[in-house]
Design an enzyme around this catalytic site. Structure first.
Site, mmCIF file in Angstrom:
data_model
loop_
_atom_site.group_PDB
_atom_site.id
_atom_site.type_symbol
_atom_site.label_atom_id
_atom_site.label_comp_id
_atom_site.label_asym_id
_atom_site.label_seq_id
_atom_site.Cartn_x
_atom_site.Cartn_y
_atom_site.Cartn_z
ATOM 1 N N ASN A 147 12.902 -17.572 27.377
ATOM 2 C CA ASN A 147 12.902 -17.030 28.745
ATOM 3 C C ASN A 147 13.972 -17.673 29.626
ATOM 4 O O ASN A 147 13.757 -18.775 30.148
ATOM 5 C CB ASN A 147 11.515 -17.208 29.374
ATOM 6 N N LYS A 157 15.345 -4.632 20.023
ATOM 7 C CA LYS A 157 15.982 -5.876 19.554
ATOM 8 C C LYS A 157 15.749 -6.057 18.051
ATOM 9 O O LYS A 157 16.650 -6.497 17.332
ATOM 10 C CB LYS A 157 15.466 -7.081 20.351
ATOM 11 N N SER A 175 16.349 -11.469 21.161
ATOM 12 C CA SER A 175 15.290 -11.939 22.049
ATOM 13 C C SER A 175 14.104 -12.428 21.242
ATOM 14 O O SER A 175 13.851 -11.952 20.131
ATOM 15 C CB SER A 175 14.887 -10.751 22.925
ATOM 16 N N TYR A 196 11.128 -2.394 24.300
ATOM 17 C CA TYR A 196 12.287 -3.281 24.458
ATOM 18 C C TYR A 196 12.406 -4.175 23.225
ATOM 19 O O TYR A 196 13.473 -4.308 22.627
ATOM 20 C CB TYR A 196 12.130 -4.137 25.726
ATOM 21 N N PRO A 226 0.887 -4.716 30.429
ATOM 22 C CA PRO A 226 1.086 -4.178 29.081
ATOM 23 C C PRO A 226 2.425 -4.646 28.507
ATOM 24 O O PRO A 226 3.422 -4.697 29.231
ATOM 25 C CB PRO A 226 1.101 -2.651 29.293
ATOM 26 N N ASN A 246 22.594 -2.639 36.559
ATOM 27 C CA ASN A 246 21.532 -3.526 37.046
ATOM 28 C C ASN A 246 22.101 -4.789 37.678
ATOM 29 O O ASN A 246 21.487 -5.841 37.674
ATOM 30 C CB ASN A 246 20.589 -3.875 35.880
#
Ligand code: UDP
Length: 333
Positions: free
Chosen positions: A181, A155, A126, A151, A295, A37
């Site tokens: 963030n 974590k 996170s 996701y 979502p 990525n």
């Protein structure tokens, strides 16, 4: 002797900035990244900043032979494990992909660390571990709700897995860093957030909208917040990078400890205020439209980051406005 620090996912957004911060702190980054990525541009960007050739291997952290070979080639003093898929939205569509990659790479890493006798880990966790919290700001003791996305589940499970590993291995030390963030870029404009394909996170999409490449969709206008859009705790990526150096120094001084730390500014910005702030600081217009809620998104979350201040001696030095300026400075190049 200079300490070698293995950074998995070190060519990614947070990893690349952390490599710079480590170098500035006199530690040597050894970067592993499969470029799933990101691209070599980021590796060259780091080299431009530090004015030194990097050790970089394009390996996949789910491949045990490849990871093992790193520990055989270099004496490794600590590991910062970033390598993971990170899109909340994509994880809702492809949960298995997230489980397999994020848990698989962690398992390989812990096995290789054990074989090599390396006891110091900083883990990329996170704020998604908290799910949708009943109260804000969240502290590290705020109980986990059900994660709002696969996701977030990876974590939560990753933290559990490291906690158990610490219990079994009495000299192992880990800092579980719960990022809020991350936004912004290195002020030089050499590195920043450059995901491949269509981005998922807000700032890369805002930058594309500012360049006239898209109309930004704001996900949800009827949340129970002052302007109806979601509230988040945005943190400058260089502040976050410096937190990794502080966490590493802390784990080096421990003997059998695993602790979690919130990393945020401790204040919130709404999606709408980010757009307005970006426009006024950078003098560009962001075309946007209203869209359905996405979502997997929680309504609001922000950090109490006093534990990181008290124990790691770290706190944020940069504002949201600094981050929005640096982000655009990188993107417009
Ligand atoms: N967001 C948005 N439009 C976009 C991307 C994100 O309105 O195109 C919102 C998203 O709903 C959330 C905030 O921006 O409220 C931050 O999203 P991001 O994906 O950057 O981080 P997250 O909080 O989901 O980890």
């Amino acid at each position: 002797m200079e300490k070698n620090i293995l950074i998995t996912g070190g060519a990614g957004f947070i990893g690349s900035h952390t490599a710079v911060a480590l170098h500035q702190a006199g530690l040597k980054p050894i970067i592993v990244d499969n470029l799933s990525n990101t691209s070599m541009e980021m590796v060259h960007g780091i080299e431009n900043i530090i004015q030194e050739k990097l050790v970089f291997h394009p390996y996949d952290c789910c491949n045990k032979e490849q990871v093992k070979s790193i520990f055989e080639q270099y004496p490794i003093h600590g590991v910062i494990h970033f390598a993971a898929f990170k899109s909340v939205a994509e994880s809702v569509l492809e949960p298995q992909k997230y489980m397999k990659n994020n848990m698989g790479s962690l398992e390989v890493m812990l096995e290789c660390m054990k074989d090599a006798g390396v006891n110091n880990l900083v883990f990329s966790s996170s704020a998604t571990v908290y799910g949708e919290p009943d109260d804000n700001p969240v502290t590290e003791d705020t109980p986990f709700k059900k994660a709002a996305s696969p996701y977030g589940e990876t974590k939560q499970l990753g933290e559990d897995c490291i906690q158990s590993y610490c219990t079994e291995n009495i000299h192992f030390n880990a800092a579980l860093l719960r990022y809020f963030n991350p936004i912004g870029a290195h002020p030089s404009g050499n590195i920043g957030e450059l995901p491949l394909g269509i981005p998922n996170n807000l700032l890369p999409l805002v930058n594309q909208a500012a360049k006239g490449e898209r109309v930004l969709k704001i996900f949800g206008k009827d949340y129970n917040t002052p302007d109806g859009t979601c509230l988040r705790d945005y943190i400058h990526v260089m502040d976050l990078a410096e937190a990794h150096v502080a966490a590493l120094r802390w784990v080096f001084g421990q003997n059998g400890t695993c602790q979690a730390f919130n990393l945020g500014q401790g204040k919130v910005d709404s999606v709408l205020s980010i757009i307005q702030n970006f426009e006024s600081i950078n003098g560009v217009a962001i075309p946007y439209e209203w869209s359905e809620r996405r979502p997997g998104d929680v309504e609001q979350i922000w950090a109490n980051a006093s534990k990181a201040k008290n124990i790691l001696g770290w706190e944020t030095k940069r504002s949201t406005s600094d981050a929005l300026r640096d982000s655009w400075n990188f993107a417009k190049k």
